[in-house]
Every structure is written in C-alpha cells, then in structure tokens.
Design a protein around this motif. Sequence first.
Motif, short mmCIF file in Angstrom:
data_model
loop_
_atom_site.label_atom_id
_atom_site.label_comp_id
_atom_site.label_asym_id
_atom_site.label_seq_id
_atom_site.Cartn_x
_atom_site.Cartn_y
_atom_site.Cartn_z
N ASN A 46 4.54 -3.63 -5.47
CA ASN A 46 4.82 -3.50 -6.71
C ASN A 46 3.35 -4.09 -8.07
OD1 ASN A 46 4.09 -5.96 -6.61
ND2 ASN A 46 5.07 -7.17 -8.27
N ASP A 47 2.45 -3.46 -6.45
CA ASP A 47 0.38 -3.53 -6.88
C ASP A 47 0.26 -1.70 -6.79
OD1 ASP A 47 -2.17 -3.25 -6.81
OD2 ASP A 47 -1.48 -5.88 -6.91
N ARG A 48 0.23 -1.06 -7.50
CA ARG A 48 -0.49 0.13 -7.53
C ARG A 48 -1.71 0.13 -6.68
NH1 ARG A 48 1.46 5.01 -8.79
NH2 ARG A 48 2.43 4.19 -10.43
N LEU A 49 -3.02 -0.79 -7.20
CA LEU A 49 -4.09 -0.33 -6.43
C LEU A 49 -4.02 -1.60 -5.21
CD1 LEU A 49 -6.07 -2.38 -9.16
CD2 LEU A 49 -6.11 -0.26 -9.18
N SER A 50 -3.18 -2.35 -5.23
CA SER A 50 -3.14 -2.68 -3.20
C SER A 50 -2.80 -1.57 -2.69
CB SER A 50 -2.69 -3.93 -3.46
OG SER A 50 -1.57 -3.46 -3.69
N ILE A 51 -2.02 -0.67 -3.06
CA ILE A 51 -0.82 0.33 -2.29
C ILE A 51 -2.50 1.37 -2.23
CG2 ILE A 51 0.54 2.11 -2.47
CD1 ILE A 51 2.48 0.86 -3.98
N ASP A 52 -3.24 2.13 -2.93
CA ASP A 52 -3.87 2.85 -3.22
C ASP A 52 -5.55 2.06 -2.91
OD1 ASP A 52 -3.00 4.17 -4.32
OD2 ASP A 52 -4.68 3.47 -6.30
N ARG A 53 -5.66 0.01 -1.98
CA ARG A 53 -6.14 -0.15 -0.85
C ARG A 53 -5.90 0.56 0.91
NH1 ARG A 53 -7.39 -3.67 -4.81
NH2 ARG A 53 -5.55 -4.81 -4.19
N ALA A 54 -4.47 -0.02 0.67
CA ALA A 54 -4.16 0.67 1.97
C ALA A 54 -3.93 1.81 2.22
CB ALA A 54 -2.29 -0.36 2.02
N ASP A 64 4.58 5.67 4.18
CA ASP A 64 5.26 6.22 3.11
C ASP A 64 4.45 5.16 1.93
OD1 ASP A 64 5.62 8.86 2.01
OD2 ASP A 64 7.24 7.50 1.04
N PHE A 65 4.74 5.08 0.93
CA PHE A 65 4.42 4.40 0.59
C PHE A 65 5.57 4.19 -0.89
CE2 PHE A 65 0.70 4.16 2.42
CZ PHE A 65 0.03 2.10 2.19
N VAL A 66 5.76 2.91 -1.49
CA VAL A 66 7.16 2.89 -3.15
C VAL A 66 6.56 1.76 -3.68
CG1 VAL A 66 9.12 2.72 -3.56
CG2 VAL A 66 9.10 3.79 -1.62
N LEU A 67 6.31 2.61 -4.82
CA LEU A 67 5.77 1.49 -5.64
C LEU A 67 6.93 1.20 -6.58
CD1 LEU A 67 3.33 -0.06 -7.62
CD2 LEU A 67 3.93 1.54 -9.40
N ALA A 68 7.29 -0.36 -5.93
CA ALA A 68 8.94 -1.00 -6.74
C ALA A 68 8.94 -2.51 -6.25
CB ALA A 68 10.33 -0.77 -5.13
N ASP A 69 9.45 -2.95 -7.25
CA ASP A 69 9.92 -4.33 -7.92
C ASP A 69 11.21 -4.77 -6.34
OD1 ASP A 69 10.25 -7.13 -7.90
OD2 ASP A 69 10.38 -6.94 -9.93
N VAL A 70 11.09 -5.91 -5.66
CA VAL A 70 12.07 -6.36 -5.19
C VAL A 70 13.11 -7.29 -5.94
CG1 VAL A 70 10.47 -6.35 -3.07
CG2 VAL A 70 10.38 -8.40 -3.80
#
Length: 274
Positions: A46-54, A64-70
Amino acid sequence: MPIPATNAGYLLADKVVFLTGGTEGIGFECAQAYQRAGARLCIVSNDRLSIDRARTVLNPEATDFVLADVADSGEIKHAIEHCLRVFGQIDVIHNNAGISSPSKALHDTSEPEWKTLFEVNVGGIYHTTLHGIESLKKTRGTILNTGSLVGEIGQEIHAAYTATKGAVNALTKSMALDYAPLGIRVNAVAPAGVLTPLLRSWSQQQPNPEEVEAYLNQIHALGYCPEGDVIADACLFLISDMARFITGCILPVSGGAELGYKKLLAPQALEAKV
C-alpha cells in the motif's frame, strides 16, 4: 541476482508467489530470496514509494506490483485477479503485510487502533485466502503467514498487536486442517526481534528507547538481533517442496529468544503508565 533464462533446478522453479507487504523489511528480504530461488512474484503493497524502490532491485521480468491495502477485500480480489492475468497461476500466498502500532497497554488502545490492527494483521489473511483459495486448489499450493513470537508468549505494552499475532497462530493451525484434504499446506514463521522499519518504529515508542538496541540483542540466546534475511531463508524453506510434509507449523525463527525471554521494562515503568 537476475533469474537465468531457464530456472530449472531452482528451489522455486516455475512457482508464482503472491506476496503481501513485500517491498520492505522481512517481506522485501523474502522477495529477493524467492526470486533468487527462481520464483515469479506478484507483490502487494500500500506504499507507492516502497514499490518504486523495490522496482530498482528486483528483476522486472519476473516481478509485478499491485498497489493495494490488504484490509480491503475488494482491492485484494483485484490483486489476485491481476496476478492470474499476468502469471496464469498462484502457487504460494505469503501473508506478510502487517502493522505493529500502537505500542500500548490494552486500556490505552483506542477502538480505531484496535480495529485497524485486526483488519490488517488478521483480516489480510482472510482476504487473500477468500479470493485466492481456488487458485491454490489448482496448484495444490501453500500458504505462509508471518506471525511473531509474541503471539505465543505475549509482550508488555503491546496488547493489541500481540492479540493479532496470537490470532495468526491459531488461524494458521485451523487453516492447515481445513485445507490439508486439498493438498494445500499452511504454516507460519514466528520471529522475535528483526531489524526492520516496524521494529525501529516500535523502539521509538518505548519509555526507554535508548536502551532498546541492547535489549534487542540480549533477548536472543544467540546474542544479536538479526536482519530480515534470516527470516527469509526460513520462509523459503517452508514454501518449497523441501517442507512438503510440514503443515500447521508455527516455526520460531527467534535465535532462542523463547528460551529465556527478558522484559524490556522494569515493573515500575509499566505501573507508571497504568
């Protein structure tokens, strides 16, 4: 390490892992370990910045990445469907996403704080299972939950969090019984201290944060507080075929902390807060 063109012979060759909370802390260490073992990853955060870093570290051809809240059932349903569109299958669901705040006694915990902890730490497992079980039936896959040692032994001034992790332990065992006839294994890892952003946030909430580093080393019989890679190695084992006859296990990855658990606070410190 990039995945080779063919990953035959790798521990997770041809496996697809749906990993929540996989962009930082233990989850990010798991993502790297799983990828080195040959897996393709669908990572939920749920953290776009951490997705970008990963993205800068993980192999884009196998991730593949998905921006979502569990905590949101609809968002997780969409994430599962997205994973199936991209990769065609799900072999592993690793429920790693979690929160630890607030660090408080029960009577100091607000109702919104209580509800949020359970919605994320326990509700997240419900949502991924609800929407992912049909895919796991097809692959006779496995579910792994990230628990905590405190779910078994408790922890002072952390009541709501420890309650969620106790629920994860019980849920893991019940799920293992329910899904064993389908060939689906369900296990959990139970770390003690691990040097992650969550732990550092917890440390700053303590009455004596300057003493926490020494405390975190002392509680482990092996004498140090580890990084997340030691947990990732255990997780890799549990989701692989090497653990094919293990289910319903709550595996301590704790450096022996449960053998002589030490309190962080003197009794008078807790009394002062109460």
